[in-house]
Design a protein around this motif. Structure first.
Motif, PDB file in Angstrom:
ATOM      1  N   HIS A   1       0.816  -1.205   0.000  1.00  0.00           N
ATOM      2  CA  HIS A   1       0.000   0.000   0.000  1.00  0.00           C
ATOM      3  C   HIS A   1       0.856   1.264   0.000  1.00  0.00           C
TER       4      HIS A   1
ATOM      5  N   TYR B   1      -7.305  -1.877   3.374  1.00  0.00           N
ATOM      6  CA  TYR B   1      -6.779  -1.484   2.070  1.00  0.00           C
ATOM      7  C   TYR B   1      -7.289  -2.385   0.943  1.00  0.00           C
TER       8      TYR B   1
ATOM      9  N   GLU C   1      -9.488  -1.003  -2.149  1.00  0.00           N
ATOM     10  CA  GLU C   1      -8.720  -0.082  -3.000  1.00  0.00           C
ATOM     11  C   GLU C   1      -7.739  -0.839  -3.880  1.00  0.00           C
TER      12      GLU C   1
END
Length: 229
Positions: free
Chosen positions: A13, A40, A43
């Motif tokens: 990330h 995360y 995304e």
């Protein structure tokens, strides 16, 4: 690499890593983003990555190996961040790299690409400037991680970018060994990611360590030229 390789990205990330995910997908590969937080997932999956959870600081090498299962290569793109935390320079930038290397070995993965930083082999303060303890810890962590990777039996490549910026990709860089005329400078995170993707697609890049800054040479040409030096 052959088509549709699965690439584990440690620190998946991070800002460079997210550009790398896009570059790998565009190149026909399947990135595996290794991250600490499940928040995360949406995304990163939207970018085309497979998401696996990995606590870089808390996990041992065997856990890293399990997280790498089914992957063909590992990119270590993690960093402790600019938070001034000296301890995390050791636990993330150094120990995270060491565990990634051992995890790759245990998983039977030979290809390993590491994101480092320009100039970390140079003596600190050799230009007369003061060196903060945080910067010293960061440089020493990156230096020692690179040395350990070079001493491993993996098929490694080390890329050492200059100062990172969030400017748009230029597609043009200066890339070469530290003992050439590559001067300290800035480079966009997107261009770093493009170089990493090109390195993964260039078997002759194995065993090379390069400095990277913004420049005038297209990325593919820069990598092709660097392997000849």
């Amino acid at each position: 690499m052959s088509e549709k390789q699965r690439i584990a990205v440690v620190g998946g990330h991070g800002q460079v890593a997210r550009h790398l995910l896009d570059a790998l997908v565009a190149g026909g590969h399947r990135p595996v983003a290794l991250v600490r937080r499940d928040e995360y997932r949406d995304e990163l999956e939207a970018q085309g990555a497979e998401v696996r959870l990995l606590d870089i600081e808390g996990a041992d090498a065997a856990t890293f190996a399990a997280a790498f299962e089914g992957c063909d290569a590992v990119v270590f793109a993690a960093g402790g961040g600019p938070d001034g935390n000296i301890e995390r320079k050791r636990t993330v930038d150094l120990e995270g790299s060491l565990k990634s290397v051992e995890g790759a070995r245990q998983a039977g993965i030979r290809r390993f690409v590491q994101v480092s930083a320009i100039g970390v082999d140079r003596p600190l303060g050799d230009d007369g400037s003061e060196v903060s303890e945080v910067w010293r810890a960061y440089v020493e962590a990156k230096r020692d991680a690179d040395a350990a990777l070079r001493g491993s039996d993996l098929d490694w490549t080390i890329v050492r970018p200059g100062g990172l910026t969030d400017d748009p990709a230029t597609g043009r860089v200066a890339l070469g060994p530290s003992d050439t005329d590559i001067q300290r400078g800035e480079v966009t995170r997107a261009d770093v990611a493009a170089v990493l993707a090109a390195v993964l697609d260039t078997p002759a890049s194995v065993g090379h360590q390069w400095d990277l800054v913004g420049g005038d040479v297209p990325v593919a040409e820069a990598v092709a030229s660097a392997v000849q030096r």
